[in-house]
Design a protein around this motif. Structure first.
Motif, PDB file in Angstrom:
ATOM      1  N   VAL A  90       0.844  -1.203   0.000  1.00 62.45           N
ATOM      2  CA  VAL A  90       0.000   0.000   0.000  1.00 62.45           C
ATOM      3  C   VAL A  90       0.875   1.248   0.000  1.00 62.45           C
ATOM      4  O   VAL A  90       0.516   2.275  -0.599  1.00 62.45           O
ATOM      5  CB  VAL A  90      -0.948  -0.026   1.213  1.00 62.45           C
ATOM      6  CG1 VAL A  90      -1.829   1.225   1.236  1.00 62.45           C
ATOM      7  CG2 VAL A  90      -1.820  -1.266   1.189  1.00 62.45           C
TER       8      VAL A  90
ATOM      9  N   SER B 147      -5.252   4.363  -1.300  1.00 64.74           N
ATOM     10  CA  SER B 147      -3.793   4.476  -1.338  1.00 64.74           C
ATOM     11  C   SER B 147      -3.229   5.023  -0.039  1.00 64.74           C
ATOM     12  O   SER B 147      -2.095   4.708   0.332  1.00 64.74           O
ATOM     13  CB  SER B 147      -3.369   5.369  -2.503  1.00 64.74           C
ATOM     14  OG  SER B 147      -3.871   6.683  -2.346  1.00 64.74           O
TER      15      SER B 147
ATOM     16  N   ASN C 104       0.381   7.288  -6.248  1.00 66.59           N
ATOM     17  CA  ASN C 104      -0.769   8.182  -6.355  1.00 66.59           C
ATOM     18  C   ASN C 104      -0.391   9.610  -5.992  1.00 66.59           C
ATOM     19  O   ASN C 104      -0.900  10.562  -6.597  1.00 66.59           O
ATOM     20  CB  ASN C 104      -1.895   7.687  -5.446  1.00 66.59           C
ATOM     21  CG  ASN C 104      -3.175   8.464  -5.640  1.00 66.59           C
ATOM     22  OD1 ASN C 104      -3.693   8.568  -6.755  1.00 66.59           O
ATOM     23  ND2 ASN C 104      -3.698   9.036  -4.569  1.00 66.59           N
TER      24      ASN C 104
ATOM     25  N   ILE D 159       0.356   2.485 -11.462  1.00 62.99           N
ATOM     26  CA  ILE D 159      -0.723   2.344 -10.475  1.00 62.99           C
ATOM     27  C   ILE D 159      -1.574   1.118 -10.782  1.00 62.99           C
ATOM     28  O   ILE D 159      -1.957   0.356  -9.879  1.00 62.99           O
ATOM     29  CB  ILE D 159      -1.577   3.627 -10.456  1.00 62.99           C
ATOM     30  CG1 ILE D 159      -0.783   4.785  -9.855  1.00 62.99           C
ATOM     31  CG2 ILE D 159      -2.867   3.411  -9.662  1.00 62.99           C
ATOM     32  CD1 ILE D 159      -1.508   6.104  -9.875  1.00 62.99           C
TER      33      ILE D 159
ATOM     34  N   GLN E 185       0.280  -1.953  -9.700  1.00 62.49           N
ATOM     35  CA  GLN E 185       0.318  -2.101  -8.244  1.00 62.49           C
ATOM     36  C   GLN E 185      -1.042  -2.504  -7.691  1.00 62.49           C
ATOM     37  O   GLN E 185      -1.131  -3.278  -6.722  1.00 62.49           O
ATOM     38  CB  GLN E 185       0.779  -0.786  -7.614  1.00 62.49           C
ATOM     39  CG  GLN E 185       1.086  -0.882  -6.128  1.00 62.49           C
ATOM     40  CD  GLN E 185       2.201  -1.838  -5.832  1.00 62.49           C
ATOM     41  OE1 GLN E 185       3.095  -2.045  -6.662  1.00 62.49           O
ATOM     42  NE2 GLN E 185       2.190  -2.439  -4.646  1.00 62.49           N
TER      43      GLN E 185
ATOM     44  N   LEU F 216       1.734   2.017  -3.499  1.00 59.20           N
ATOM     45  CA  LEU F 216       0.578   2.619  -4.168  1.00 59.20           C
ATOM     46  C   LEU F 216       0.402   4.061  -3.735  1.00 59.20           C
ATOM     47  O   LEU F 216       0.058   4.927  -4.554  1.00 59.20           O
ATOM     48  CB  LEU F 216      -0.677   1.802  -3.857  1.00 59.20           C
ATOM     49  CG  LEU F 216      -1.989   2.314  -4.445  1.00 59.20           C
ATOM     50  CD1 LEU F 216      -1.937   2.295  -5.965  1.00 59.20           C
ATOM     51  CD2 LEU F 216      -3.169   1.485  -3.945  1.00 59.20           C
ATOM     52  N   ARG F 217       0.631   4.343  -2.471  1.00 59.47           N
ATOM     53  CA  ARG F 217       0.494   5.712  -1.975  1.00 59.47           C
ATOM     54  C   ARG F 217       1.515   6.630  -2.637  1.00 59.47           C
ATOM     55  O   ARG F 217       1.181   7.759  -3.037  1.00 59.47           O
ATOM     56  CB  ARG F 217       0.672   5.735  -0.456  1.00 59.47           C
ATOM     57  CG  ARG F 217       0.412   7.091   0.173  1.00 59.47           C
ATOM     58  CD  ARG F 217       0.591   7.061   1.667  1.00 59.47           C
ATOM     59  NE  ARG F 217       1.999   6.979   2.043  1.00 59.47           N
ATOM     60  CZ  ARG F 217       2.432   7.068   3.303  1.00 59.47           C
ATOM     61  NH1 ARG F 217       1.558   7.192   4.281  1.00 59.47           N
ATOM     62  NH2 ARG F 217       3.723   6.988   3.571  1.00 59.47           N
TER      63      ARG F 217
END
Length: 449
Positions: free
Chosen positions: A134, A311, A141, A250, A253, A137-138
């Motif tokens: 995560v 995210s 984003n 993204i 992921q 992903l953060r």
């Protein structure tokens, strides 16, 4: 007469983490403090180079330290945090607001010693940090949001160049980087100056007539402003290429975070549609397969808002014992400044949480919604000022998201009429209770008012 010695804090409080260390993070150097009995020099300074960070960790290991507390200063803490975590240390990233009241003259040495002392007594709590997948992903984003902000600034540069040439295209077309605006701008840079020829490039969605568009395209066409327009448009296109690459990362992921392979049920047209600035792929399905529930079924939350929440938090809510803890982490719950049994202030704490900002924007979009959430938001606006109403509606959205991710159940909107009827029943119940206390009784009229 000898004075009685005041008992020290260490004798009054049991050491919860006797093997704790404190680190004050800086851009060029880090100050580290260990318990005084672990080394002849309990406070040391290390440079921020990678080799020095490894020496820092080796020294902590030699001092039998297993818990480390550090302040969250910018992004300088990230390399050391990841290194300590990979070496098996328990690392707590603490809020600088909670440890700012250091006694005496403020310095980096006192800061790290104060962190070590507070951590030894168990008075510090670590900040929330999502899991590794995560976290990736953060980062992706946040990079995407930075590119969108860059594109927004470039659009302003285009509008500035057009305004300096007195090209009033923004007065007849709402979006100068939309389909029609892109066609006209690229034709202008290609050398076209005929207003009617440029106006024929408009799409069917533009309400302005060709004559109005041609009239707005009469200007000075100065070469220096055309050059600025060209550079802004080229930079805008380059950001678009970077956005496409970021969207591909993204998507990959999100696929690595899948917990199910089926697709969400058919939702409303708003949920199925693609929000503005959303990625080109099917983001709604990808988020459903990651979270296990369709967050876009909540009115006001589109796919971009759901992506920000997923995210920043992830689908695992085990770090938050209840929805109240989740709302407190977001900074959406009322404050609790109470002294002597009197509430001094209920103001919401200042917080730069990106998920909370996204939920506030989603709550503000409920002003014309015919759902139960829309009725709740309008009811809050009637009771308090708009910023507080937005925070209250965002708080309700956060609790709904927590319930969905915790229990794995889809949200079903009961509608505006259901909310209004429940509100009416609560008002009647309160009136009946007050009348009973005063020795009276409510009697309904023959016809509804």
């Amino acid at each position: 007469m000898a004075q009685r010695k005041r008992p020290t804090t260490q004798s009054a409080i049991t050491l919860t983490h006797p093997n704790a260390a404190g680190i004050d993070i800086g851009s060029a150097s880090h100050f580290v403090a260990v318990p005084p009995d672990r080394d002849d020099e309990p406070v040391r300074e290390f440079a921020s180079f990678t080799a020095d960070l490894h020496r820092l960790v080796d020294w902590l290991d030699a001092c039998n330290v297993d818990t480390v507390a550090m302040e969250s200063t910018g992004v300088y803490w990230i390399p050391l945090y990841e290194l300590l975590e990979s070496r098996g240390f328990s690392v707590l990233l603490v809020n600088a607001r909670h440890v700012k009241n250091v006694s005496g003259r403020k310095s980096d040495v006192l800061d790290c010693q104060w962190l070590q002392q507070l951590m030894s007594f168990g008075l510090l709590h670590g900040a929330f940090r999502p899991g590794e997948q995560v976290y990736v992903l953060r980062c992706l984003n946040r990079q995407r949001m930075m590119l969108l902000r860059s594109q927004g600034r470039l659009v302003q540069h285009m509008q500035e160049a057009l305004a300096q040439m007195n090209i009033q295209l923004a007065n007849v077309i709402s979006d100068v980087v939309g389909q029609t605006g892109q066609r006209i701008l690229r034709a202008i840079l290609a050398g076209e100056r005929n207003g009617m020829a440029l106006a024929k490039l408009k799409s069917a969605r533009i309400h302005a007539s060709e004559e109005e568009i041609a009239k707005s395209l009469q200007g000075s066409w100065r070469p220096e402003h055309l050059f600025a327009l060209k550079q802004a448009l080229d930079a805008f296109d380059f950001c678009g290429i970077q956005l496409a690459e970021c969207d591909a990362q993204i998507q990959a992921q999100l696929q690595a975070l899948h917990v199910r392979d089926d697709e969400p049920a058919a939702g409303s047209k708003r949920a199925r549609g693609r929000a503005r600035n959303a990625p080109k792929f099917d983001l709604r399905t990808q988020l459903f397969q990651m979270c296990g529930v369709d967050l876009t079924r909540i009115d006001g939350i589109d796919v971009t808002t759901a992506l920000v929440v997923a995210s920043e938090v992830g689908a695992d809510m085990s770090k938050f014992p209840s929805d109240k803890h989740f709302a407190s982490w977001l900074g959406l719950c009322p404050g609790t400044r109470i002294t002597g049994g009197k509430v001094m202030s209920g103001k919401t704490k200042r917080c730069a949480n990106r998920a909370a900002q996204a939920l506030r924007l989603a709550a503000a979009s409920l002003r014309s919604s015919q759902s139960a959430l829309g009725a709740y938001y309008r009811r809050m606006c009637a009771r308090m000022d708009k910023p507080k109403a937005v925070t209250a509606a965002a708080h309700k959205l956060a609790r709904l998201i927590y319930a969905m991710l915790t229990h794995g159940q889809e949200y079903t909107d009961q509608g505006q009429e259901y909310f209004e009827e429940r509100y009416r029943q609560r008002v009647l119940h309160n009136l009946a209770t007050r009348a009973k206390v005063m020795g009276m009784q409510l009697v309904p009229c023959g016809s509804a008012v």
